[in-house]
Design a protein around this motif. Structure first.
Motif, PDB file in Angstrom:
ATOM      1  N   LYS A 100       0.827  -1.206   0.000  1.00 30.39           N
ATOM      2  CA  LYS A 100       0.000   0.000   0.000  1.00 30.39           C
ATOM      3  C   LYS A 100       0.863   1.258   0.000  1.00 30.39           C
ATOM      4  O   LYS A 100       0.561   2.237  -0.684  1.00 30.39           O
ATOM      5  CB  LYS A 100      -0.925   0.007   1.209  1.00 30.39           C
ATOM      6  N   GLN A 101       1.946   1.225   0.773  1.00 28.37           N
ATOM      7  CA  GLN A 101       2.843   2.370   0.825  1.00 28.37           C
ATOM      8  C   GLN A 101       3.470   2.625  -0.547  1.00 28.37           C
ATOM      9  O   GLN A 101       3.583   3.765  -0.984  1.00 28.37           O
ATOM     10  CB  GLN A 101       3.933   2.123   1.878  1.00 28.37           C
ATOM     11  N   ARG A 102       3.874   1.546  -1.242  1.00 22.53           N
ATOM     12  CA  ARG A 102       4.444   1.697  -2.587  1.00 22.53           C
ATOM     13  C   ARG A 102       3.431   2.303  -3.546  1.00 22.53           C
ATOM     14  O   ARG A 102       3.775   3.165  -4.355  1.00 22.53           O
ATOM     15  CB  ARG A 102       4.894   0.342  -3.120  1.00 22.53           C
ATOM     16  N   GLU A 105       3.190   5.938  -2.853  1.00 21.33           N
ATOM     17  CA  GLU A 105       4.372   6.646  -3.349  1.00 21.33           C
ATOM     18  C   GLU A 105       4.336   6.784  -4.866  1.00 21.33           C
ATOM     19  O   GLU A 105       4.679   7.849  -5.412  1.00 21.33           O
ATOM     20  CB  GLU A 105       5.640   5.911  -2.909  1.00 21.33           C
ATOM     21  N   GLU A 106       3.901   5.725  -5.569  1.00 19.82           N
ATOM     22  CA  GLU A 106       3.794   5.804  -7.025  1.00 19.82           C
ATOM     23  C   GLU A 106       2.751   6.832  -7.431  1.00 19.82           C
ATOM     24  O   GLU A 106       2.962   7.607  -8.376  1.00 19.82           O
ATOM     25  CB  GLU A 106       3.422   4.430  -7.599  1.00 19.82           C
ATOM     26  N   TYR A 108       1.878   9.448  -5.687  1.00 22.33           N
ATOM     27  CA  TYR A 108       2.461  10.756  -5.391  1.00 22.33           C
ATOM     28  C   TYR A 108       3.459  11.153  -6.480  1.00 22.33           C
ATOM     29  O   TYR A 108       3.448  12.295  -6.961  1.00 22.33           O
ATOM     30  CB  TYR A 108       3.130  10.718  -4.024  1.00 22.33           C
ATOM     31  N   ASP A 109       4.318  10.210  -6.878  1.00 20.08           N
ATOM     32  CA  ASP A 109       5.302  10.500  -7.931  1.00 20.08           C
ATOM     33  C   ASP A 109       4.604  10.864  -9.237  1.00 20.08           C
ATOM     34  O   ASP A 109       5.048  11.777  -9.949  1.00 20.08           O
ATOM     35  CB  ASP A 109       6.222   9.296  -8.143  1.00 20.08           C
ATOM     36  N   GLN A 110       3.512  10.156  -9.573  1.00 26.11           N
ATOM     37  CA  GLN A 110       2.756  10.466 -10.780  1.00 26.11           C
ATOM     38  C   GLN A 110       2.175  11.873 -10.706  1.00 26.11           C
ATOM     39  O   GLN A 110       2.209  12.617 -11.682  1.00 26.11           O
ATOM     40  CB  GLN A 110       1.637   9.427 -10.980  1.00 26.11           C
ATOM     41  N   MET A 111       1.656  12.241  -9.530  1.00 30.39           N
ATOM     42  CA  MET A 111       1.113  13.584  -9.358  1.00 30.39           C
ATOM     43  C   MET A 111       2.201  14.636  -9.536  1.00 30.39           C
ATOM     44  O   MET A 111       1.982  15.683 -10.160  1.00 30.39           O
ATOM     45  CB  MET A 111       0.454  13.721  -7.986  1.00 30.39           C
ATOM     46  N   VAL A 112       3.391  14.355  -9.000  1.00 37.91           N
ATOM     47  CA  VAL A 112       4.504  15.306  -9.149  1.00 37.91           C
ATOM     48  C   VAL A 112       4.897  15.431 -10.615  1.00 37.91           C
ATOM     49  O   VAL A 112       5.099  16.532 -11.127  1.00 37.91           O
ATOM     50  CB  VAL A 112       5.704  14.842  -8.282  1.00 37.91           C
TER      51      VAL A 112
END
Length: 150
Positions: A100-102, A105-106, A108-112
């Motif tokens: 779930k954490q991964r 994070e993915e 979040y990275d996509q949003m960035v």
């Protein structure tokens, strides 16, 4: 320490002695009443035996784990009638938490990355607008027009 039991009389526990006393206190008057009613001795003995067996069993039975019969019956009744028959299996899965954490994070990275793309697009648009404005100003300056006239 609970495994050690007091055995005060002839190796019997207090519980066993009380059950024998209960059988005697209940059994003797029942036998006398049955004999006074002219019931055969064999039948009266069978009635007393069938009456005494449950009391004897309750007083003497103890399972491997040290539980007496009433505790076992209570647990069986609770298991069969009082609790729901469907018990979901649930564990604390640490690998699931990592997964779930991964995913978070993915996401979040996509949003960035999307935010950076939008920012670059805005910069391109603003640089295009600036170039367009400069072009218009050059054209107007060649024609002799000012900013206010355009």
């Amino acid at each position: 320490m609970n495994k050690i039991k007091d055995r005060p009389i002839y190796g019997f526990t207090v519980r066993q002695i009380l059950s024998f006393l209960a059988i005697g206190i209940i059994g003797v008057p029942v036998y006398i009443i049955l004999m006074n009613n002219h019931i055969d001795t064999t039948i009266s003995c069978l009635i007393i035996c069938f009456m005494a067996i449950p009391i004897f069993f309750i007083g003497t039975y103890e399972d491997v784990h040290g539980r007496y019969l009433e505790k076992i019956i209570k647990d069986k009744v609770r298991l069969m009638f009082l609790t729901s028959s469907e018990r979901p299996f649930a564990t604390n899965n640490s690998f699931d938490a990592i997964r779930k954490q991964r995913k978070l994070e993915e996401k979040y990275d996509q949003m960035v990355r999307d935010g950076k793309k939008r920012l670059e697009e805005r910069k391109k648009i603003s640089s295009r607008r600036k170039e367009k404005i400069k072009r218009i100003l050059r054209i107007n300056s060649k024609k002799g027009m000012t900013k206010k006239d355009a």
